[in-house]
Write a protein that holds these residues in place. Structure first.
Motif, PDB file in Angstrom:
ATOM      1  N   LEU A  88      -6.652  12.643 -19.871  1.00  0.00           N
ATOM      2  CA  LEU A  88      -5.389  12.217 -19.590  1.00  0.00           C
ATOM      3  C   LEU A  88      -4.270  12.869 -19.645  1.00  0.00           C
ATOM      4  CD1 LEU A  88      -5.768   8.536 -20.880  1.00  0.00           C
ATOM      5  CD2 LEU A  88      -6.373   9.263 -18.479  1.00  0.00           C
ATOM      6  N   ASN A  89      -3.411  13.272 -18.597  1.00  0.00           N
ATOM      7  CA  ASN A  89      -2.302  13.913 -18.583  1.00  0.00           C
ATOM      8  C   ASN A  89      -0.978  13.133 -18.544  1.00  0.00           C
ATOM      9  OD1 ASN A  89      -3.329  16.731 -18.503  1.00  0.00           O
ATOM     10  ND2 ASN A  89      -4.075  16.152 -16.308  1.00  0.00           N
ATOM     11  N   THR A 127       0.770  20.912 -22.211  1.00  0.00           N
ATOM     12  CA  THR A 127       0.328  22.042 -21.299  1.00  0.00           C
ATOM     13  C   THR A 127       1.341  22.571 -20.184  1.00  0.00           C
ATOM     14  OG1 THR A 127      -0.240  20.096 -19.663  1.00  0.00           O
ATOM     15  CG2 THR A 127      -2.025  21.061 -21.298  1.00  0.00           C
ATOM     16  N   VAL A 159     -13.279  12.593 -19.122  1.00  0.00           N
ATOM     17  CA  VAL A 159     -11.874  12.775 -18.135  1.00  0.00           C
ATOM     18  C   VAL A 159     -10.720  12.851 -19.160  1.00  0.00           C
ATOM     19  CG1 VAL A 159     -10.531  11.250 -16.728  1.00  0.00           C
ATOM     20  CG2 VAL A 159     -12.875  11.387 -16.259  1.00  0.00           C
ATOM     21  N   LYS A 168      -1.756  16.734 -22.613  1.00  0.00           N
ATOM     22  CA  LYS A 168      -3.213  16.568 -22.153  1.00  0.00           C
ATOM     23  C   LYS A 168      -3.775  15.763 -23.401  1.00  0.00           C
ATOM     24  CE  LYS A 168      -5.881  19.193 -19.677  1.00  0.00           C
ATOM     25  NZ  LYS A 168      -6.552  20.094 -19.199  1.00  0.00           N
ATOM     26  N   THR A 193       4.303  17.701 -20.120  1.00  0.00           N
ATOM     27  CA  THR A 193       2.801  17.259 -19.989  1.00  0.00           C
ATOM     28  C   THR A 193       2.086  17.394 -21.044  1.00  0.00           C
ATOM     29  OG1 THR A 193       3.194  17.575 -17.525  1.00  0.00           O
ATOM     30  CG2 THR A 193       0.643  17.342 -18.382  1.00  0.00           C
ATOM     31  N   ASP A 209      -1.835  10.685 -15.483  1.00  0.00           N
ATOM     32  CA  ASP A 209      -2.855  11.111 -14.558  1.00  0.00           C
ATOM     33  C   ASP A 209      -4.317  11.259 -15.260  1.00  0.00           C
ATOM     34  OD1 ASP A 209      -0.958  10.977 -12.314  1.00  0.00           O
ATOM     35  OD2 ASP A 209      -0.465  12.983 -12.659  1.00  0.00           O
ATOM     36  N   GLU A 210      -5.450  11.108 -14.345  1.00  0.00           N
ATOM     37  CA  GLU A 210      -6.645  11.362 -14.976  1.00  0.00           C
ATOM     38  C   GLU A 210      -6.955  12.804 -14.453  1.00  0.00           C
ATOM     39  OE1 GLU A 210      -9.632   8.331 -14.082  1.00  0.00           O
ATOM     40  OE2 GLU A 210      -8.174   6.741 -15.037  1.00  0.00           O
ATOM     41  N   GLU A 211      -7.593  13.641 -15.222  1.00  0.00           N
ATOM     42  CA  GLU A 211      -8.154  14.947 -14.984  1.00  0.00           C
ATOM     43  C   GLU A 211      -9.583  14.966 -15.303  1.00  0.00           C
ATOM     44  OE1 GLU A 211      -7.673  19.358 -15.997  1.00  0.00           O
ATOM     45  OE2 GLU A 211      -6.075  18.116 -16.635  1.00  0.00           O
ATOM     46  N   PRO A 212     -10.567  14.987 -14.418  1.00  0.00           N
ATOM     47  CA  PRO A 212     -11.862  14.990 -14.697  1.00  0.00           C
ATOM     48  C   PRO A 212     -12.159  16.695 -15.440  1.00  0.00           C
ATOM     49  CG  PRO A 212     -11.666  14.493 -12.410  1.00  0.00           C
ATOM     50  CD  PRO A 212     -10.171  14.843 -12.929  1.00  0.00           C
ATOM     51  N   ILE A 213     -13.098  16.560 -16.622  1.00  0.00           N
ATOM     52  CA  ILE A 213     -13.305  18.033 -17.052  1.00  0.00           C
ATOM     53  C   ILE A 213     -14.625  18.187 -16.867  1.00  0.00           C
ATOM     54  CG2 ILE A 213     -13.222  18.940 -19.492  1.00  0.00           C
ATOM     55  CD1 ILE A 213     -10.305  18.354 -18.365  1.00  0.00           C
TER      56      ILE A 213
END
Length: 89
Positions: free
Chosen positions: A51-52, A83, A49, A9, A7, A40-44
C-alpha cells in the motif's frame, strides 16, 4: 513553512493480510498534524500487494516521523519505507 506530500510504502507481512482492513487501520492511525491524501495498491509479486500511503505534513525536520512510527506499529505490517517526498506549491 510549507507542506510536503510524502509517499510511505506499507508492506504487509504476507499475501493473506486483509488489505481493506489494513487500509481502515491506516486511516485510523494517521497522527494529528498529518493529512491522509490517498492510499494506492501496488502489486509486488506472488500475490503480495503493498500500500502506498500519501500523506501531507509540514516541511519541518522530522515531518514524516510520527506517521512512520504509527504505521510501523500496525499488526500485519512487515515494514514501511518513505519512497517519495515533494514540496506542495
Amino acid at each position: 513553512m510549507g507542506d510536503v506530500v510524502a509517499t510511505i510504502k506499507v508492506m504487509p507481512e504476507s499475501p493473506d493480510v486483509d488489505l481493506e482492513a489494513l487500509k481502515k487501520e491506516i486511516e485510523s492511525r494517521i497522527p494529528e498534524g498529518t493529512e491522509l491524501h490517498k492510499i494506492d495498491e501496488e502489486p509486488i509479486a506472488f500475490g503480495l500487494v503493498a500500500l502506498n500511503v500519501m500523506v501531507v505534513v509540514g516541511d519541518a525536520e522530522g515531518g514524516t516521523e510520527a506517521a512512520e512510527e504509527s504505521l510501523a506499529g500496525i499488526d500485519g505490517v512487515s515494514n514501511i519505507e518513505v519512497t517519495d517526498v515533494r514540496r506542495l506549491m
